[in-house]
Enzyme design. Structure first.
Site, PDB file in Angstrom:
ATOM      1  N   ASP A  17       0.014   4.204   5.291  1.00 44.40           N
ATOM      2  CA  ASP A  17       1.390   3.695   5.416  1.00 44.40           C
ATOM      3  C   ASP A  17       2.427   4.665   4.874  1.00 44.40           C
ATOM      4  O   ASP A  17       3.495   4.261   4.423  1.00 44.40           O
ATOM      5  CB  ASP A  17       1.556   2.338   4.697  1.00 44.40           C
ATOM      6  CG  ASP A  17       0.515   1.336   5.145  1.00 44.40           C
ATOM      7  OD1 ASP A  17       0.257   1.277   6.353  1.00 44.40           O
ATOM      8  OD2 ASP A  17      -0.045   0.624   4.282  1.00 44.40           O
ATOM      9  N   LYS A  20       3.466   8.298   8.679  1.00 37.58           N
ATOM     10  CA  LYS A  20       2.952   9.337   9.595  1.00 37.58           C
ATOM     11  C   LYS A  20       3.504   9.142  10.999  1.00 37.58           C
ATOM     12  O   LYS A  20       3.803  10.105  11.693  1.00 37.58           O
ATOM     13  CB  LYS A  20       1.409   9.286   9.639  1.00 37.58           C
ATOM     14  CG  LYS A  20       0.746   9.616   8.322  1.00 37.58           C
ATOM     15  CD  LYS A  20      -0.765   9.553   8.426  1.00 37.58           C
ATOM     16  CE  LYS A  20      -1.334   8.155   8.561  1.00 37.58           C
ATOM     17  NZ  LYS A  20      -1.179   7.300   7.391  1.00 37.58           N
ATOM     18  N   GLY A  21       3.631   7.860  11.412  1.00 42.91           N
ATOM     19  CA  GLY A  21       4.088   7.562  12.779  1.00 42.91           C
ATOM     20  C   GLY A  21       5.416   8.239  13.071  1.00 42.91           C
ATOM     21  O   GLY A  21       5.590   8.864  14.116  1.00 42.91           O
ATOM     22  N   GLY A  44      -1.391   1.261  11.688  1.00 38.05           N
ATOM     23  CA  GLY A  44      -0.149   0.744  12.246  1.00 38.05           C
ATOM     24  C   GLY A  44       0.897   1.816  12.104  1.00 38.05           C
ATOM     25  O   GLY A  44       1.432   2.017  11.017  1.00 38.05           O
ATOM     26  N   HIS A  45       1.130   2.557  13.160  1.00 44.80           N
ATOM     27  CA  HIS A  45       2.082   3.664  13.085  1.00 44.80           C
ATOM     28  C   HIS A  45       3.412   3.233  13.684  1.00 44.80           C
ATOM     29  O   HIS A  45       3.514   2.983  14.874  1.00 44.80           O
ATOM     30  CB  HIS A  45       1.512   4.890  13.812  1.00 44.80           C
ATOM     31  CG  HIS A  45       0.337   5.472  13.087  1.00 44.80           C
ATOM     32  ND1 HIS A  45      -0.425   6.496  13.565  1.00 44.80           N
ATOM     33  CD2 HIS A  45      -0.192   5.157  11.879  1.00 44.80           C
ATOM     34  CE1 HIS A  45      -1.384   6.784  12.691  1.00 44.80           C
ATOM     35  NE2 HIS A  45      -1.266   5.982  11.672  1.00 44.80           N
ATOM     36  N   ARG A 145     -26.889   3.244  14.953  1.00 43.61           N
ATOM     37  CA  ARG A 145     -27.254   3.485  16.352  1.00 43.61           C
ATOM     38  C   ARG A 145     -27.362   2.221  17.189  1.00 43.61           C
ATOM     39  O   ARG A 145     -28.020   2.172  18.211  1.00 43.61           O
ATOM     40  CB  ARG A 145     -28.552   4.312  16.458  1.00 43.61           C
ATOM     41  CG  ARG A 145     -28.335   5.754  16.259  1.00 43.61           C
ATOM     42  CD  ARG A 145     -28.779   6.398  14.992  1.00 43.61           C
ATOM     43  NE  ARG A 145     -29.352   5.686  13.929  1.00 43.61           N
ATOM     44  CZ  ARG A 145     -30.512   5.970  13.352  1.00 43.61           C
ATOM     45  NH1 ARG A 145     -31.253   6.937  13.836  1.00 43.61           N
ATOM     46  NH2 ARG A 145     -30.942   5.294  12.303  1.00 43.61           N
ATOM     47  N   GLN A 223      -4.772   6.192   8.545  1.00 41.37           N
ATOM     48  CA  GLN A 223      -5.081   5.933   7.135  1.00 41.37           C
ATOM     49  C   GLN A 223      -4.808   7.202   6.300  1.00 41.37           C
ATOM     50  O   GLN A 223      -3.942   7.969   6.677  1.00 41.37           O
ATOM     51  CB  GLN A 223      -6.521   5.426   6.945  1.00 41.37           C
ATOM     52  CG  GLN A 223      -6.767   4.027   7.513  1.00 41.37           C
ATOM     53  CD  GLN A 223      -7.041   4.033   8.997  1.00 41.37           C
ATOM     54  OE1 GLN A 223      -7.805   4.833   9.495  1.00 41.37           O
ATOM     55  NE2 GLN A 223      -6.424   3.131   9.719  1.00 41.37           N
ATOM     56  N   GLY A 301       0.922  -7.569   7.906  1.00 48.07           N
ATOM     57  CA  GLY A 301       2.077  -8.223   7.290  1.00 48.07           C
ATOM     58  C   GLY A 301       1.909  -8.456   5.795  1.00 48.07           C
ATOM     59  O   GLY A 301       2.792  -9.043   5.156  1.00 48.07           O
ATOM     60  N   LEU A 331      12.546   8.907   0.758  1.00 53.02           N
ATOM     61  CA  LEU A 331      13.229   9.313  -0.470  1.00 53.02           C
ATOM     62  C   LEU A 331      14.356   8.331  -0.793  1.00 53.02           C
ATOM     63  O   LEU A 331      14.601   7.988  -1.954  1.00 53.02           O
ATOM     64  CB  LEU A 331      13.795  10.738  -0.295  1.00 53.02           C
ATOM     65  CG  LEU A 331      14.519  11.306  -1.501  1.00 53.02           C
ATOM     66  CD1 LEU A 331      13.558  11.539  -2.666  1.00 53.02           C
ATOM     67  CD2 LEU A 331      15.220  12.623  -1.154  1.00 53.02           C
TER      68      LEU A 331
HETATM   69  P1  IMP Z   1     -10.441  -1.629   6.979  1.00 57.79           P
HETATM   70  O1  IMP Z   1     -10.075  -0.266   7.450  1.00 57.79           O
HETATM   71  O2  IMP Z   1      -9.825  -2.723   7.783  1.00 57.79           O
HETATM   72  O3  IMP Z   1     -11.924  -1.790   6.819  1.00 57.79           O
HETATM   73  O4  IMP Z   1      -9.836  -1.828   5.505  1.00 57.79           O
HETATM   74  C1  IMP Z   1     -10.315  -1.119   4.373  1.00 57.79           C
HETATM   75  C2  IMP Z   1      -9.182  -0.761   3.432  1.00 57.79           C
HETATM   76  O5  IMP Z   1      -8.331   0.186   4.053  1.00 57.79           O
HETATM   77  C3  IMP Z   1      -8.290  -1.935   3.062  1.00 57.79           C
HETATM   78  O6  IMP Z   1      -7.812  -1.755   1.741  1.00 57.79           O
HETATM   79  C4  IMP Z   1      -7.134  -1.824   4.033  1.00 57.79           C
HETATM   80  O7  IMP Z   1      -5.968  -2.434   3.545  1.00 57.79           O
HETATM   81  C5  IMP Z   1      -7.002  -0.317   4.093  1.00 57.79           C
HETATM   82  N1  IMP Z   1      -6.396   0.163   5.338  1.00 57.79           N
HETATM   83  C6  IMP Z   1      -6.999   0.320   6.537  1.00 57.79           C
HETATM   84  N2  IMP Z   1      -6.149   0.813   7.436  1.00 57.79           N
HETATM   85  C7  IMP Z   1      -4.997   1.010   6.795  1.00 57.79           C
HETATM   86  C8  IMP Z   1      -3.736   1.546   7.203  1.00 57.79           C
HETATM   87  O8  IMP Z   1      -3.509   1.972   8.330  1.00 57.79           O
HETATM   88  N3  IMP Z   1      -2.777   1.574   6.237  1.00 57.79           N
HETATM   89  C9  IMP Z   1      -2.991   1.160   4.966  1.00 57.79           C
HETATM   90  N4  IMP Z   1      -4.154   0.666   4.545  1.00 57.79           N
HETATM   91  C10 IMP Z   1      -5.151   0.591   5.455  1.00 57.79           C
END
Ligand code: IMP
Length: 434
Positions: A17, A20-21, A44-45, A145, A223, A301, A331
């Site tokens: 978060d 990057k998007g 979520g970008h 696999r 991520q 959310g 910033l």
């Molecule tokens: P998962 O990827 O859904 O298995 O979640 C594993 C961990 O990664 C959790 O703490 C999620 O909140 C976090 N996470 C996964 N994708 C994102 C992202 O795009 N932004 C922020 N946190 C993420």
């Protein structure tokens, strides 16, 4: 100015978060190809154009530029239903991508069973705070696999492979959880894949040839390093390699394809889900950052946990991915806060100073942040597009980040819109923006 043959990776350096998007959308205009290589619809970008935001989960963030060719590599796990919803949202904005999209036939599909298993685990096992999108089980089935790749759908084995997964998941979640039959799952997948058939192929070959032709490639990380399954805060991580290694395994391209790595970090830190977060502010300042920064998850959310910038984590992430420059985001969210903290190191409960990240979840629990405070600024930075217009305190703060990480600042964002922000005069990114 176009930079035709230079290839750039844009990677998150914190817990996701970071924004990057926005940066990928901004720089995509200068690239021929934009590639996603790991993660799925847990990402979520958000891209904001003319005040209107659009959230992309699996479609590469270059989508908004009609000349960009979009690639989804084999390291991505794909939820086809959500993918169609994204395509529809783009269409409603007048954006069609099917004629400039290639999806790897080796990419694994997220089956509804994985979502059931993900949520079952969150209820009956130690909570990670996942996005509940079935990401962990998708990568787990890939590694064991048992996974179903897009190309598998066309083979006579498709139903028996889906049935194997069904049986395994049913054993874990028990008879109380109703799972769709393998026949229904296959039928749904087939109907979802049909309209995408012309977009499926060998992305490794495509990308290799594009590289040989000296077409520029932008690699879009999802991520971030602190959520990387090997280099993050395990077990509170996602299930892919979100740092540099995932780029190569997720595309099939060699390391020498890359010219530069741009690492993205917020001017502070956030995280969603459970797990260590030494610089967390569980107080009114954290709440202020959450409200001003709109720190609520794009995908789920959920309110994000907020805290000071953690340069121990940043140094680690920069080292893991060989980051050439930092993009500092949001910033302006710090406008009016005084003082502003930067976590420089950690210390153990016994008072020993630690300059790198701990290993186990237990070790993480037993450290505290060492925070240094900087004078805040009262003049707003929102929308500033020039280094010299930044208040001197903001310049000092930014310079401190560069000093602590040993990595130069390549881009500064001062608001959500494309135009809010700038490439500082000394940055190697000068000239990369169209
Ligand atoms: P998962 O990827 O859904 O298995 O979640 C594993 C961990 O990664 C959790 O703490 C999620 O909140 C976090 N996470 C996964 N994708 C994102 C992202 O795009 N932004 C922020 N946190 C993420």
């Amino acid at each position: 100015m176009d930079k035709p043959s230079e290839n750039l990776a844009i990677l998150g350096l914190q817990w996701g978060d970071e924004g990057k998007g926005k940066v990928i959308d901004l720089f995509s205009a200068s690239f021929k190809n934009v590639v996603r290589f790991q993660g799925g619809n847990n990402a979520g970008h958000t891209v904001v154009v003319n005040g209107k935001s659009i959230a992309l989960h699996q479609v590469p963030s270059g989508a908004l530029h009609s000349e960009c060719f979009l690639v989804i590599g084999s390291g991505v796990v794909l939820n086809l239903e959500v993918f169609h919803q994204e395509l529809e949202r783009l269409r409603m904005r007048g954006i069609e991508v099917l004629d400039r999209l290639l999806i790897s036939s080796n990419a694994h599909l997220i089956l509804p069973y994985y979502i059931a298993l993900d949520n079952w685990r969150e209820n009956y096992s130690d909570r990670i705070g996942t996005t509940g999108r079935g990401i962990g089980p998708a990568y787990e089935m890939k590694a064991s696999r048992q996974g179903i790749r897009i190309g598998d759908l066309d083979t006579p084995k498709a139903l028996s492979r889906i049935s194997n997964v069904y049986k395994e998941v049913q054993l874990i979640v028990g008879k109380d959880t109703t799972l769709l039959s393998p026949e229904d799952v296959l039928q749904n997948l087939n109907s979802l894949i049909t309209p995408l058939k012309k977009c499926i192929g060998n992305t490794q070959v495509y990308l290799h040839e594009a590289w040989q032709r000296q077409e520029s490639i932008l690699f879009e990380g999802a991520q971030a390093t602190m959520l990387d399954i090997d280099h993050g805060t395990y077990p509170f991580v996602t299930s892919s390699n979100c740092s540099i290694g995932g780029l190569f395994t997720g595309t099939g391209l060699p390391p020498k394809v890359l010219d530069k790595v741009l690492g993205i970090a917020k001017a502070y830190t956030t995280r969603v889900g459970a797990g260590p977060f030494p610089s967390e502010l569980d107080d009114s300042i954290g709440e202020q950052i959450r409200q001003i920064g709109h720190e609520f998850g794009t995908t789920t959310g959920r309110p994000r946990r907020c805290g000071w910038l953690d340069t121990v984590a940043l140094r680690h992430s920069c080292n893991v991915s060989g980051v050439d420059g930092l993009g500092i985001m949001k910033l302006d969210v710090l406008d009016g806060l005084n003082p502003i903290g930067i976590v420089k190191d950690y210390k153990t409960k016994e008072g020993n100073r630690i300059t790198s990240i701990p290993s186990t979840a237990y070790d993480w629990e037993n450290i505290e942040p060492i925070t240094e405070y900087y004078e805040g600024w009262s003049t707003p930075t929102k929308g500033i597009t020039n280094w010299n217009d930044l208040p001197v305190q903001a310049q000092r703060y930014i310079n401190a980040i560069a000093k602590e990480t040993g990595v130069p600042i390549a881009y500064i964002s001062t608001g959500p819109d494309r135009g809010d922000g700038f490439v500082p005069p000394e940055s190697w990114l000068q000239g990369w923006l169209k």
